[in-house]
Design an enzyme around this catalytic site. Structure first.
Site, PDB file in Angstrom:
ATOM      1  N   GLU A 134      20.486  42.079 -20.851  1.00  0.00           N
ATOM      2  CA  GLU A 134      20.924  42.378 -22.223  1.00  0.00           C
ATOM      3  C   GLU A 134      21.652  41.148 -22.743  1.00  0.00           C
ATOM      4  OE1 GLU A 134      23.389  45.932 -22.614  1.00  0.00           O
ATOM      5  OE2 GLU A 134      24.514  45.048 -24.252  1.00  0.00           O
ATOM      6  N   GLU A 139      29.022  41.246 -31.448  1.00  0.00           N
ATOM      7  CA  GLU A 139      29.532  42.572 -31.122  1.00  0.00           C
ATOM      8  C   GLU A 139      31.047  42.565 -31.234  1.00  0.00           C
ATOM      9  OE1 GLU A 139      28.833  43.886 -27.120  1.00  0.00           O
ATOM     10  OE2 GLU A 139      29.069  45.978 -27.653  1.00  0.00           O
TER      11      GLU A 139
HETATM   12  C1  LIG Z   1      25.182  49.453 -29.459  1.00  0.00           C
HETATM   13  O1  LIG Z   1      25.171  48.144 -29.062  1.00  0.00           O
HETATM   14  C2  LIG Z   1      25.889  47.786 -27.929  1.00  0.00           C
HETATM   15  C3  LIG Z   1      25.526  46.338 -27.725  1.00  0.00           C
HETATM   16  O2  LIG Z   1      26.329  45.716 -26.935  1.00  0.00           O
HETATM   17  C4  LIG Z   1      25.532  48.602 -26.719  1.00  0.00           C
HETATM   18  O3  LIG Z   1      26.404  48.315 -25.631  1.00  0.00           O
HETATM   19  C5  LIG Z   1      25.607  50.044 -27.064  1.00  0.00           C
HETATM   20  O4  LIG Z   1      25.094  50.793 -26.005  1.00  0.00           O
HETATM   21  C6  LIG Z   1      24.804  50.326 -28.304  1.00  0.00           C
HETATM   22  N1  LIG Z   1      24.927  51.684 -28.643  1.00  0.00           N
HETATM   23  C7  LIG Z   1      23.897  52.320 -29.064  1.00  0.00           C
HETATM   24  C8  LIG Z   1      24.119  53.710 -29.363  1.00  0.00           C
HETATM   25  O5  LIG Z   1      22.810  51.835 -29.202  1.00  0.00           O
END
Ligand SMILES: *[C@@H]1O[C@H](CO)[C@@H](O)[C@H](O)[C@H]1NC(C)=O
Ligand SMILES: *[C@@H]1O[C@H](CO)[C@@H](O)[C@H](O)[C@H]1NC(C)=O
Ligand SMILES: CC(=O)N[C@H]1CO[C@H](CO)[C@@H](O)[C@@H]1O
Length: 315
Positions: A134, A139
């Site tokens: 990832e 963020e």
């Molecule tokens: C949203 O993005 C973050 C990216 O770091 C991730 O950790 C998280 O799981 C994401 N949440 C959803 C609901 O996609």
């Protein structure tokens, strides 16, 4: 005689600048085009946020997804008081239909979600997490630091403590198992790279380059005169060698990229509270209980939106 083959290879490299850091645009996403190249994912939030991700038809009907010219806006609902026992606040999570391995992505973003409880992210991830890795480009939570770029991987991927970047490393072990899912992050050096200062400056450009031997992330604020012209213009060809020192540099020297990073989808999401934003809600100066705040204060989410001018992909 002995060295002739090497000289020949060296000369052919000089004659082929395409082998350097020059890339050609493969995709250009703008306005309505995002509706075809990205899918609205009406899924449960894996990070336990107080959101209800809606499908494309619902998002368009409720104006949570909006496009006009070079504006593509996605937002959280800012009108509904929620029932404590019902679903979370409507929001949007987009996933690219295409997958990418080595590539460059350049984002021109005018505005990102701001406000207590917001946890926006622009990132890339493989289907088999964390084994395919990832890459979080942007963020943050609750308008606060960290405004960071992070890698999350399976075990056996670390970053050297000292490396050529303008940002500040947090952890150097990228393994989600070793770091309780924190991964190896780098904090951007400029205050206007995230949240309200980013928005009041008119946003800016984020760029990420993924090769077989490194991942780099750059940021330029909208008014930053040092932004390379190929970035600012979303040019059809770019040369990342001219972009200067990245704020985050993740080399492969103690991380085998071929076994830690697979094919990635690009994701743009906006969650509220959840495992990160909820956990540090009060520490970040936000009042009361995060979920109660989200339920009762729709008008607090008026600025919880992305306004993306374009996303260009290069290969
Ligand atoms: C949203 O993005 C973050 C990216 O770091 C991730 O950790 C998280 O799981 C994401 N949440 C959803 C609901 O996609
Ligand atoms: C939908 O959202 C856009 C972007 O925020 C806004 O300009 C527009 O006025 C909204 N439309 C309606 C019908 O509310
Ligand atoms: C908006 C914001 O929080 N910016 C911060 C980004 O990270 C750097 C380094 O930690 C801070 O100095 C900024 O204030």
């Amino acid at each position: 005689m002995k060295y002739t083959p090497r000289i020949a290879i060296w000369l052919s490299c000089l004659a082929a600048p395409g082998l350097a850091a020059t890339y050609t645009q493969t995709d250009s996403h703008q306005g309505e085009g995002f509706l075809e190249s990205f899918t609205h994912q009406a899924i449960a939030d894996p990070t336990n946020g107080r959101v209800n991700y809606v499908d494309q038809a619902t998002a368009l009907a409720q104006n949570l997804t909006y496009y006009s010219g070079d504006h593509f806006v996605i937002r959280a609902d800012d009108t509904t008081v929620l029932s404590a026992s019902g679903p979370g606040r409507n929001s949007v999570r987009l996933q690219s239909n295409k997958q990418y391995t080595t590539h460059v992505s350049v984002w021109s973003i005018r505005h990102m979600p701001q406000g207590c409880a917001t946890w926006p992210a622009v990132w890339e991830v493989g289907a088999d997490w964390p084994n395919e890795g990832e890459i979080d480009v942007v963020e943050g939570v609750n308008d606060q630091t960290p405004n960071q770029s992070t890698l999350h991987t399976s075990d056996g991927c670390t970053m050297p403590a000292s490396r050529t970047q303008t940002g500040t490393s947090t952890l150097n072990d990228c393994s989600t198992a070793d770091t309780n899912n924190a991964g190896c992050g780098v904090l951007a050096p400029s205050a206007n790279s995230y949240g309200p200062p980013f928005n009041s400056a008119g946003g800016g450009w984020y760029a990420m380059e993924r090769t077989t031997s490194f991942i780099k992330v750059w940021f330029w604020s909208r008014g930053d005169g040092s932004v390379p012209s190929d970035v600012a213009n979303g040019a059809t060809t770019i040369d990342t060698d001219n972009w200067g020192t990245p704020y985050a540099y993740f080399p492969s020297q103690s991380c085998d990229f071929s076994s830690h990073f697979g094919e990635h989808n690009i994701i743009i999401n906006l969650t509220l509270c959840g495992d990160w934003a909820g956990a540090v809600f009060n520490a970040d100066g936000c009042p009361g209980d995060c979920v109660t705040y989200v339920n009762n204060n729709p008008s607090s989410f008026t600025n919880a939106y992305f306004d993306i001018q374009w996303l260009k992909i290069y290969g």
